[in-house]
Design a protein around this motif. Structure first.
Motif, short mmCIF file in Angstrom:
data_model
loop_
_atom_site.label_atom_id
_atom_site.label_comp_id
_atom_site.label_asym_id
_atom_site.label_seq_id
_atom_site.Cartn_x
_atom_site.Cartn_y
_atom_site.Cartn_z
N LYS A 52 -6.25 -12.94 -7.19
CA LYS A 52 -6.91 -12.40 -5.77
C LYS A 52 -7.80 -14.07 -6.13
O LYS A 52 -8.09 -14.44 -6.57
CB LYS A 52 -7.87 -11.26 -6.36
N ALA A 78 -2.84 -8.92 2.79
CA ALA A 78 -2.54 -8.39 3.03
C ALA A 78 -1.69 -6.73 3.57
O ALA A 78 -2.53 -6.70 4.61
CB ALA A 78 -3.30 -7.27 1.98
N HIS A 95 0.90 -4.30 2.49
CA HIS A 95 0.83 -2.68 1.35
C HIS A 95 0.62 -3.55 0.39
O HIS A 95 1.00 -4.72 -0.17
CB HIS A 95 2.86 -2.97 1.32
N GLY A 96 -0.54 -2.60 -0.39
CA GLY A 96 -1.19 -2.65 -1.36
C GLY A 96 -2.43 -4.04 -1.13
O GLY A 96 -2.66 -4.99 -0.57
N ASN A 103 -0.59 -7.49 -7.61
CA ASN A 103 -0.36 -7.70 -6.32
C ASN A 103 -0.15 -8.80 -5.09
O ASN A 103 0.85 -9.27 -4.54
CB ASN A 103 -0.67 -6.68 -4.76
N HIS A 143 6.32 -11.73 -6.99
CA HIS A 143 6.28 -10.80 -7.44
C HIS A 143 7.98 -11.46 -9.02
O HIS A 143 8.52 -11.84 -8.06
CB HIS A 143 6.49 -9.35 -6.95
N THR A 152 3.23 -2.56 -9.11
CA THR A 152 2.51 -3.14 -8.01
C THR A 152 2.56 -2.08 -7.01
O THR A 152 3.51 -1.05 -7.29
CB THR A 152 2.60 -4.87 -7.08
N ASP A 153 2.07 -2.14 -5.50
CA ASP A 153 1.89 -1.05 -4.79
C ASP A 153 2.64 -2.40 -3.24
O ASP A 153 2.21 -1.46 -3.39
CB ASP A 153 0.64 -1.28 -4.07
N THR A 154 2.93 -3.02 -3.88
CA THR A 154 3.93 -4.31 -2.34
C THR A 154 4.90 -3.79 -2.31
O THR A 154 5.61 -3.33 -3.11
CB THR A 154 3.61 -5.15 -3.21
N GLU A 157 8.17 -6.59 -4.35
CA GLU A 157 8.20 -6.06 -5.59
C GLU A 157 10.33 -5.23 -5.70
O GLU A 157 10.50 -5.44 -6.94
CB GLU A 157 7.34 -5.30 -6.09
#
Ligand code: G6P
Length: 609
Positions: free
Chosen positions: A48, A75, A77-78, A84, A88, A122-124, A127
């Motif tokens: 990050k 950012a 998504h996520g 994130n 990935h 992840t929240d992406t 991925e």
């Protein structure tokens, strides 16, 4: 929005990736990462924060390898977190993907893969690509990427490496730029030439729906769908590496403000023929016959480019007989468009990649319009998708807030209007006068830049005010919009740009001693009306910072602070009046300790809708 950079060759990849990411940081800066292949294994580091945070993390590790991919993220998504951040990977850590764009059907694909027992971390949306490629991989990485992309809806610019496939990077593009850089026994790839310009000026942009396989010594481009080989020639960009350096300036924004005399000059270079009083715009020739017959002309753009288009409308109305409209690309694309025959739509864009502007021209093409572009980045999507156009040659613009690109766009708009106007009713005398005044602009901008200390002092007086108003009329109404936008973008001060005539319909209620108004009041046919507006503000005890023509005593008598600009033609004033607005925004942002070149939540090139 995000930035991608890749290297394959015989040098250590990590420093090249980090260097490239730093040059792309203006595209997104909430997290970053790299994956480097050492011939056997892939080393993944991500974090990050800024590239400097990534550098700190890497400095404690021994990463070696001659091939790798990197990413700086904005950012969508996520949240911006370590996990994130890109690249990935799949579950086994074999596939590594960096991605710009948005996978629209990612939740459907995710559910499908989860049913197969694949676990997501992840929240992406990205991925899903790593898992899909891994799912289809049976030793042939190209095939696996092609099959994965066939499942995907949305936009992407991607770079992929696989632990078991050393020596090759797979790139692909749909809607998000990817450019290959050609070196000697090495190749680069990036979402933006800025990342590679230090190493090579020879580039090959991918087109939509193309995939490339890049090795140390070779590259091959093919269609994603049919794997049909595509031959593409190499483009040489005329940007110099040092143009993308700070060269002693504390920020790119300030450097780019100071580059405006040159940028304005470059926009006209070789395009002015004083003998005929008609500009020469070679890029327009393919459509000139149609353009001569055109009656209906629409200008579209986003952000600062939209404001340039807005000034452009007034310039076109002043110099030509066309019916001209200007519209935000993000609104235009959803309108019910019904064009008279021979309608031209002109897209303005620094990057040539803004998603809304691209969508707007595609919609306009569908509805039968002919397309023109005024674009800064050579070979960009808008440059390629328009029927004809003009590059404004402002050089690389790195600061997120656009400055030199704006003034150079105004020059090209004026040249285009002059070209058409001279074919309509504009006289030789007026054409010659325009050319004379255009040529004098770089000198006049230089004169204005000498006032930077004075403008800094004005910023020191007012930077603590939380609300500002910018007002102007006619040619300078869009400059009021642009002045307010600049201040908002870089200093986070709330500012509104208003047509001065609208003051009495609302904004005047806000005026008080804590709310400065920047009044753009050059000596044009709106001067008297602007003086009245300033009086109205003064009688309500509002401080006024006036941007006025040199020697204007009337303004000096009533305004609290005055920034003087040299005299020019009414329709060229915006090229001068915008400069104090840029400097005011810059100095306020510095005084408030803002990150001028990378303001929060913004990105230089907005490739998502
Ligand atoms: C972003 C940038 C602005 C720019 C706008 C349009 O919002 O932060 O500075 O004016 O996009 O970009 P374009 O590349 O199309 O001119």
């Amino acid at each position: 929005m995000c930035g991608i950079v890749c290297y394959i060759g015989s040098k250590e990849a990590t420093p090249i990736l980090i260097e490239g990411l730093k040059r792309l940081e203006y595209r997104g800066y909430d997290s970053a990462g790299i994956a480097v292949h050492d011939g056997k294994n892939v080393h993944l580091v991500k974090t990050k924060g800024r590239i400097s945070d990534l550098e700190i993390k890497i400095s404690n590790l021994q990463i070696r390898g001659n091939m790798g991919i990197g990413h700086t993220r904005w950012a969508t998504h996520g949240e911006p977190t370590d996990i994130n951040a890109h690249p990935h990977t799949d579950e086994d850590g074999n596939v590594f993907v960096v991605h710009n764009g948005i996978i629209e059907n990612y939740s459907i694909l995710k559910r499908r893969l989860e049913k197969e027992g694949i676990r997501f971390r992840t929240d992406t949306d990205t991925e899903v690509l790593a898992h899909l490629i891994s799912y289809y991989f049976d030793g042939d990485l190209i095939e696996a990427v092609r099959r994965a992309l066939a499942d995907v809806e949305g936009t992407f610019g991607i770079a992929v490496i696989h632990r078991e496939s050393p020596g090759r990077i797979i790139l692909a593009r749909r809607g998000s730029p990817i450019v290959i850089g050609i070196g000697n026994g090495e190749h680069f790839a990036a979402s933006d030439v800025n990342a590679m310009i230090r190493y090579t000026a020879n580039v090959v942009p991918l087109e939509d729906n193309e995939l490339a396989v890049v090795t140390r010594d070779d590259f091959n481009i093919m269609t994603i769908q049919a794997a049909k080989i595509v031959n593409r020639s190499i483009t040489t960009v005329d940007w110099k590496a040092e143009e993308a350096e700070l060269n002693g300036f504390p920020h790119y924004m300030l450097k780019e403000i100071y580059e405006q005399p040159e940028a304005v000059n470059n926009a006209m270079r070789g395009r002015i023929d004083p003998a005929e009083a008609v500009p020469k715009l070679g890029g327009i020739e393919p459509v000139w016959d149609d353009l001569k017959r055109c009656k209906n002309f629409i200008i579209v753009g986003c952000g600062t480019s939209y404001h340039a288009g807005y000034v452009g409308r007034y310039i076109f109305e002043r110099l030509t007989d066309l019916d001209v409209d200007v519209e935000l690309a993000s609104e235009f694309r959803y309108r019910k468009l019904n064009f008279p025959s021979n309608t031209f739509v002109l897209a303005l864009s620094q990057s040539g990649e803004t998603a809304d502007t691209l969508a707007a021209i595609r919609e306009a093409r569908r509805k039968g319009a002919k397309l023109l572009g005024i674009v800064n980045v050579v070979g960009s999507s808008i440059a390629r998708e328009t029927d004809a156009g003009v590059y404004n040659h402002a050089g690389p613009e790195i600061g997120v807030a656009s400055t030199k690109n704006f003034t150079s766009q105004l020059v090209v708009l004026t040249l285009l209007a002059l070209l058409i106007g001279r074919h309509h009713n504009l006289s030789y005398t007026e054409g010659a006068e325009a050319i004379r005044e255009l040529k004098a602009l770089p000198g006049k901008i230089k004169e204005m830049l000498f006032q930077a200390n004075h403008i800094q002092a004005i910023a020191e007086k007012y930077y603590r005010c939380n609300n500002w108003l910018f007002i102007g009329r006619k040619f300078n109404y869009p400059i009021a919009l642009e002045g307010a936008l600049k201040l908002k973008e870089v200093s986070y001060i709330h500012a509104e740009g208003y047509a001065a005539g609208e003051m009495k319909h609302g904004p005047i209620a806000l005026i008080n001693p804590e709310m400065p108004t920047v009044a753009i009041v050059p000596q044009d046919d709106m001067h008297e009306k602007m003086i009245n507006n300033i009086q109205e503000i003064k009688s309500r005890k509002g401080p006024v910072i006036a941007i006025s023509t040199l020697g204007d005593r009337e303004v000096k008598k009533i305004a609290d602070d005055v920034i003087e600009i040299p005299r020019t033609l009414d329709y060229l004033y915006p090229i001068l009046t915008v400069i104090p607005c840029q400097l005011l925004a810059y100095y306020c942002a510095v005084l408030l300790g803002r990150d001028v070149d990378k303001p929060r939540n913004l990105a230089k090139s907005v490739t998502v809708e």
